[in-house]
Design an enzyme around this catalytic site. Sequence first.
Site, PDB file in Angstrom:
ATOM      1  N   HIS A  26       0.840  -1.191   0.000  1.00  0.00           N
ATOM      2  CA  HIS A  26       0.000   0.000   0.000  1.00  0.00           C
ATOM      3  C   HIS A  26       0.877   1.244   0.000  1.00  0.00           C
ATOM      4  O   HIS A  26       2.063   1.197   0.344  1.00  0.00           O
ATOM      5  CB  HIS A  26      -0.944   0.012   1.217  1.00  0.00           C
ATOM      6  CG  HIS A  26      -0.258   0.328   2.518  1.00  0.00           C
ATOM      7  ND1 HIS A  26      -0.097   1.613   2.999  1.00  0.00           N
ATOM      8  CD2 HIS A  26       0.332  -0.486   3.445  1.00  0.00           C
ATOM      9  CE1 HIS A  26       0.542   1.582   4.154  1.00  0.00           C
ATOM     10  NE2 HIS A  26       0.815   0.331   4.455  1.00  0.00           N
ATOM     11  N   CYS A  27       0.281   2.373  -0.427  1.00  0.00           N
ATOM     12  CA  CYS A  27       0.972   3.658  -0.353  1.00  0.00           C
ATOM     13  C   CYS A  27       0.158   4.563   0.564  1.00  0.00           C
ATOM     14  O   CYS A  27      -0.518   4.069   1.467  1.00  0.00           O
ATOM     15  CB  CYS A  27       1.153   4.257  -1.756  1.00  0.00           C
ATOM     16  SG  CYS A  27      -0.401   4.544  -2.613  1.00  0.00           S
ATOM     17  N   ALA A  28       0.166   5.854   0.338  1.00  0.00           N
ATOM     18  CA  ALA A  28      -0.494   6.777   1.267  1.00  0.00           C
ATOM     19  C   ALA A  28      -2.007   6.669   1.247  1.00  0.00           C
ATOM     20  O   ALA A  28      -2.668   6.878   2.260  1.00  0.00           O
ATOM     21  CB  ALA A  28      -0.079   8.210   0.946  1.00  0.00           C
ATOM     22  N   THR A  29      -2.575   6.318   0.092  1.00  0.00           N
ATOM     23  CA  THR A  29      -4.037   6.274  -0.011  1.00  0.00           C
ATOM     24  C   THR A  29      -4.573   5.030  -0.693  1.00  0.00           C
ATOM     25  O   THR A  29      -5.784   4.840  -0.738  1.00  0.00           O
ATOM     26  CB  THR A  29      -4.556   7.497  -0.808  1.00  0.00           C
ATOM     27  OG1 THR A  29      -3.975   7.478  -2.120  1.00  0.00           O
ATOM     28  CG2 THR A  29      -4.205   8.801  -0.110  1.00  0.00           C
ATOM     29  N   ARG A  30      -3.699   4.166  -1.222  1.00  0.00           N
ATOM     30  CA  ARG A  30      -4.179   3.070  -2.068  1.00  0.00           C
ATOM     31  C   ARG A  30      -3.596   1.713  -1.684  1.00  0.00           C
ATOM     32  O   ARG A  30      -2.447   1.621  -1.264  1.00  0.00           O
ATOM     33  CB  ARG A  30      -3.803   3.352  -3.531  1.00  0.00           C
ATOM     34  CG  ARG A  30      -4.581   4.457  -4.182  1.00  0.00           C
ATOM     35  CD  ARG A  30      -3.860   4.990  -5.405  1.00  0.00           C
ATOM     36  NE  ARG A  30      -2.762   5.888  -5.047  1.00  0.00           N
ATOM     37  CZ  ARG A  30      -1.597   5.940  -5.680  1.00  0.00           C
ATOM     38  NH1 ARG A  30      -1.372   5.153  -6.706  1.00  0.00           N
ATOM     39  NH2 ARG A  30      -0.667   6.757  -5.286  1.00  0.00           N
TER      40      ARG A  30
END
Length: 475
Positions: A26-30
Amino acid sequence: MSKYTDPAKDLLDHIGGKENIAAVTHCATRMRFVLNDPKNADIEKIEEIGLVKGTFTQAGQFQVIVGNEVASFYNEFVKHAGVDGTSKEGAKVAAKQNMNWLQRMMGHLADIFTPIIPALVVGGLILGFRNVIGDIKLLDDGTKTIVEVSQFWAGVHAFLWLIGEAVFHFLPVAITWSITRKMGTSQILGIILGITLVSPQLLNAYGVAEADKIPVWDFGFAQIEMIGYQAQVIPAILAGFVLVYLERFFRKISPNAISMIIVPFFALVPTVLIAHTVLGPIGWTIGSWISDVVYTSLTSAFGWLFAAIFGFAYAPLVITGLHHMTNAIDLQLMSEFNGTNLWPMIALSNIAQGSAVLAMIYINRKNEEEKQVSIPACISCYLGVTEPAMFGINLKYGFPFLAAMLGSMVAAIISVGSGVMANSIGVGGIPGFLSIQAGDWGMFFISMAVAIIIPFILTVIFAKANVGKISFGKK
């Protein structure tokens, strides 16, 4: 049971089960998935999950937009699914199975430039500020600059060039370091290679055209011109990859006992020689050709047409990942023409996408659930981060995306037609004016107004005319 348990179960079921997951991170929002068979993912049902704000596929990864809660949701998902989390780099490697050769090439280019973008942004802001205080005659009835009437600001102007020079003149150092970092070889060798391309003992690249005589290294039987490659992109990229593959080759064939001696020497020395005899001149020629073609196209009688095409097509390029190639072109334009007329159009495209979302906020103003997605997406888009807006709202409905593309096209024509130039790659969206050369601020502000107004109006018109798929509730 947490509030993420049921959505995690639903996502696992609709994504094709545990056996369809090759990697997940995952990243910051996804949430970022690499799927064994992307066709097994039921996108419509995934987007019906309450926590999910949209989906899209990019660079071989199926990405599920969750928002700021993504870290907690990710932990619940991997626990329920019984899968091991993957690093972002691991996910990128796994994603290559779903990418064609062009996507892989663009992915490599993105991985090279992404780590150095913060420095480029800082450098662009500094150049813009130096232009305001040092080049625009703002004082004494428009006859003198701030630097000319203030010793303090003259000192600031001179001091800030220390950073500007480090970012742009010594750009090859950052590029060769980034390549070795990405490819997993010795980063210090990449740094040293970059320094050899911009060493003070070389004739500065900006002084080659005016030089009466170019210094040389004289080996008796051959001479090598001592030319620097300040701000040059392609020579640094070519040299960086030669260094990487030479290091890998010699590491593979060298005995462990002496590899510490053999590998660095036989990787670095030949690369520096090849860089100054072959790769540098070839890369300079290629870079000059590319920048000349782009600049001439945008400043010719048909510049409006090229601007229209780029302004209209940039957002779709973002979807495919091909937009990463513009970083290299922007930097090459800067080295050749002391600015870029490409970057302003990119900032305007960001603004246009945000304005389409702003219109959707107005259209769906009574839908509280929709506003939870659209308002943060609009804000981030106006600040230069377009993914939540594009994938979470505009592509979801279709017609806002088209409206944004049309608005971006008109704004790009105005920008290019009036000769707007940016100092460098910089902050995207509305703060993008800080990267624009100060003398062009007026026309850029007009272009920004167009990028705000046209997408907003067109989105509202398209909505009322039932253009594309329109839904005023959760998809």
